[in-house]
Design an enzyme around this catalytic site. Structure first.
Site, PDB file in Angstrom:
ATOM      1  N   LYS A  63       0.732  -1.199   0.161  1.00 30.69           N
ATOM      2  CA  LYS A  63      -0.047   0.202   0.061  1.00 30.69           C
ATOM      3  C   LYS A  63       0.753   1.326   0.037  1.00 30.69           C
ATOM      4  CE  LYS A  63      -4.224  -1.912   2.294  1.00 30.69           C
ATOM      5  NZ  LYS A  63      -5.424  -1.717   3.239  1.00 30.69           N
TER       6      LYS A  63
ATOM      7  N   GLY B  15      -1.595   2.422  14.178  1.00 27.60           N
ATOM      8  CA  GLY B  15      -0.956   1.551  13.239  1.00 27.60           C
ATOM      9  C   GLY B  15      -1.573   2.042  11.684  1.00 27.60           C
TER      10      GLY B  15
ATOM     11  N   ASP C 260     -10.306   2.602   2.355  1.00 25.17           N
ATOM     12  CA  ASP C 260     -10.320   2.153   3.745  1.00 25.17           C
ATOM     13  C   ASP C 260     -11.385   3.236   4.620  1.00 25.17           C
ATOM     14  OD1 ASP C 260      -9.183  -0.198   3.179  1.00 25.17           O
ATOM     15  OD2 ASP C 260      -7.036   0.627   3.699  1.00 25.17           O
TER      16      ASP C 260
HETATM   17  P1  ATR Z   1      -2.209  -2.135  10.970  1.00 25.63           P
HETATM   18  O1  ATR Z   1      -1.600  -1.696   9.823  1.00 25.63           O
HETATM   19  O2  ATR Z   1      -2.928  -3.403  11.112  1.00 25.63           O
HETATM   20  O3  ATR Z   1      -2.925  -1.292  11.792  1.00 25.63           O
HETATM   21  P2  ATR Z   1       0.270  -2.012  12.650  1.00 25.63           P
HETATM   22  O4  ATR Z   1       0.692  -0.855  11.780  1.00 25.63           O
HETATM   23  O5  ATR Z   1       1.440  -3.078  12.775  1.00 25.63           O
HETATM   24  O6  ATR Z   1      -0.844  -2.908  11.738  1.00 25.63           O
HETATM   25  O7  ATR Z   1      -0.294  -1.474  13.716  1.00 25.63           O
HETATM   26  C1  ATR Z   1      -0.547  -2.288  14.989  1.00 25.63           C
HETATM   27  C2  ATR Z   1      -1.336  -1.455  16.054  1.00 25.63           C
HETATM   28  O8  ATR Z   1      -1.723  -2.651  17.026  1.00 25.63           O
HETATM   29  C3  ATR Z   1      -0.319  -0.579  16.821  1.00 25.63           C
HETATM   30  O9  ATR Z   1      -1.133   0.423  17.469  1.00 25.63           O
HETATM   31  C4  ATR Z   1       0.124  -1.563  18.050  1.00 25.63           C
HETATM   32  O10 ATR Z   1       0.667  -1.044  19.065  1.00 25.63           O
HETATM   33  P3  ATR Z   1       2.242  -0.269  18.992  1.00 25.63           P
HETATM   34  O11 ATR Z   1       2.301   0.816  18.263  1.00 25.63           O
HETATM   35  O12 ATR Z   1       2.354  -0.147  20.505  1.00 25.63           O
HETATM   36  O13 ATR Z   1       3.003  -1.524  18.420  1.00 25.63           O
HETATM   37  C5  ATR Z   1      -1.071  -2.389  18.269  1.00 25.63           C
HETATM   38  N1  ATR Z   1      -0.860  -3.673  18.834  1.00 25.63           N
HETATM   39  C6  ATR Z   1      -0.463  -4.574  18.214  1.00 25.63           C
HETATM   40  N2  ATR Z   1      -0.230  -5.742  19.333  1.00 25.63           N
HETATM   41  C7  ATR Z   1      -0.777  -5.046  20.730  1.00 25.63           C
HETATM   42  C8  ATR Z   1      -0.650  -5.652  22.021  1.00 25.63           C
HETATM   43  N3  ATR Z   1      -0.365  -6.822  22.276  1.00 25.63           N
HETATM   44  N4  ATR Z   1      -1.321  -4.845  22.843  1.00 25.63           N
HETATM   45  C9  ATR Z   1      -1.327  -3.418  22.445  1.00 25.63           C
HETATM   46  N5  ATR Z   1      -1.425  -3.044  21.459  1.00 25.63           N
HETATM   47  C10 ATR Z   1      -0.730  -3.839  20.336  1.00 25.63           C
END
Ligand code: ATR
Length: 277
Positions: free
Chosen positions: A68, A133, A105
């Site tokens: 993307k 994210g 989206d």
């Molecule tokens: P996407 O593109 O699906 O949004 P991403 O860019 O990898 O995926 O973002 C994942 C999001 O989920 C982030 O906000 C991440 O928090 P961090 O910025 O602290 O990494 C959050 N996330 C993933 N696993 C998590 C967990 N176990 N607890 C809290 N937040 C989590």
């Protein structure tokens, strides 16, 4: 001779994509002579594929993980909201071979809530968005576009929330997840954009009973369809909307651009996709 318009979804891996089933259902429903295929394109093959698209084989297509952001940079023109989101998920080839990119989206998010919780944005009140994210970006833009006056952006890693709030610009209040209790009492909408909920995982310490009784809870995760967050919200009597509608509604603008018909997101389509989850 009938001219068959072709569209695609590219990603890597791509075999789990539901997009061919969604678009294939619409093509037969509307009797359109067209095709929509999933094509596995590895990152190193992306420039060659984009060149193939410019040559005119396809009317356009969808772009998914991990392309993307890279496709965003390869487009000739990009919609302003896709620019804000920083990612393109839909491509249209113009008659002169130029590629226009946009991001549907945020429309998927809005279409889902508009269809399943009409009037959800009437109060223009406070929303809480969990996660900072890729999925969060489109949802923040959507909420900003609808004029919500206060959007708490809570993330495990606070710095990412602060950076995103600064980058996108809007009525965002960044903080850590543990600020939920401060924002919950005045919120009309809670959105999960993190990966929590997949495989049944759940948030620790998110006290949903602090939300007003009229609050709406929605989740971008749709496998499982009813995430633990949504199940907890339902058991407290809160309104919920699951994430499957976001996937269905994000497909609408692309189909319309390539095939010339604005397709409907029906209960039958939803059931068909739900059966594959
Ligand atoms: P996407 O593109 O699906 O949004 P991403 O860019 O990898 O995926 O973002 C994942 C999001 O989920 C982030 O906000 C991440 O928090 P961090 O910025 O602290 O990494 C959050 N996330 C993933 N696993 C998590 C967990 N176990 N607890 C809290 N937040 C989590």
């Amino acid at each position: 001779m009938i001219h068959v318009k072709k569209a695609f979804v590219i990603g890597h891996p791509i075999r789990h994509s539901r997009s061919p089933l969604i678009h294939g259902t619409w093509l037969s429903q509307y009797g359109i002579a067209g095709s929509y295929e999933a094509i596995d394109v590895a990152p190193e093959g992306l420039p060659a594929f984009i060149e193939r698209l410019r040559q005119g084989e396809f009317a356009g297509g969808n772009v998914t993980i991990p392309h993307k952001e890279a496709v965003f940079a390869l487009c000739d023109s990009v919609d302003p909201l896709a620019r804000t989101i920083g990612a393109v998920n839909t491509l249209v080839r113009q008659a002169d071979g130029k590629l226009h990119g946009f991001n549907t989206d945020y429309m998927g998010f809005l279409g889902n809530l508009d269809q399943n919780a009409p009037g959800w944005d009437r109060s223009r009140g406070r929303a809480i968005v969990l996660g900072a994210g890729g999925a969060s970006r489109a949802i923040l833009v959507a909420l900003r576009e609808r004029g919500l006056t206060e959007i708490a952006l809570l993330n495990r890693t606070e710095e990412k929330a602060v950076a995103l709030a600064r980058e996108i610009e809007g009525p965002f209040l960044p903080g850590r997840l543990d600020r939920f209790a401060d924002f919950a009492p005045g919120a009309s909408l809670l959105v999960n954009t993190t990966s929590i909920g997949m495989h049944g995982s759940r948030f620790d310490d998110l006290d949903l009973s602090l939300l007003p009784k009229a609050a709406l809870v929605t989740d971008a995760v749709y496998v499982p369809l009813v995430t633990p967050l949504l199940a907890d919200a339902r058991s407290l009597g809160l309104r919920t909307v699951d994430g499957l509608g976001m996937l269905l509604h994000q497909a609408v603008p692309g189909f319309e651009a390539w095939f010339g018909v604005r397709p409907a997101v029906t209960a039958e389509l939803r059931e068909k996709i739900e059966a594959t989850l």
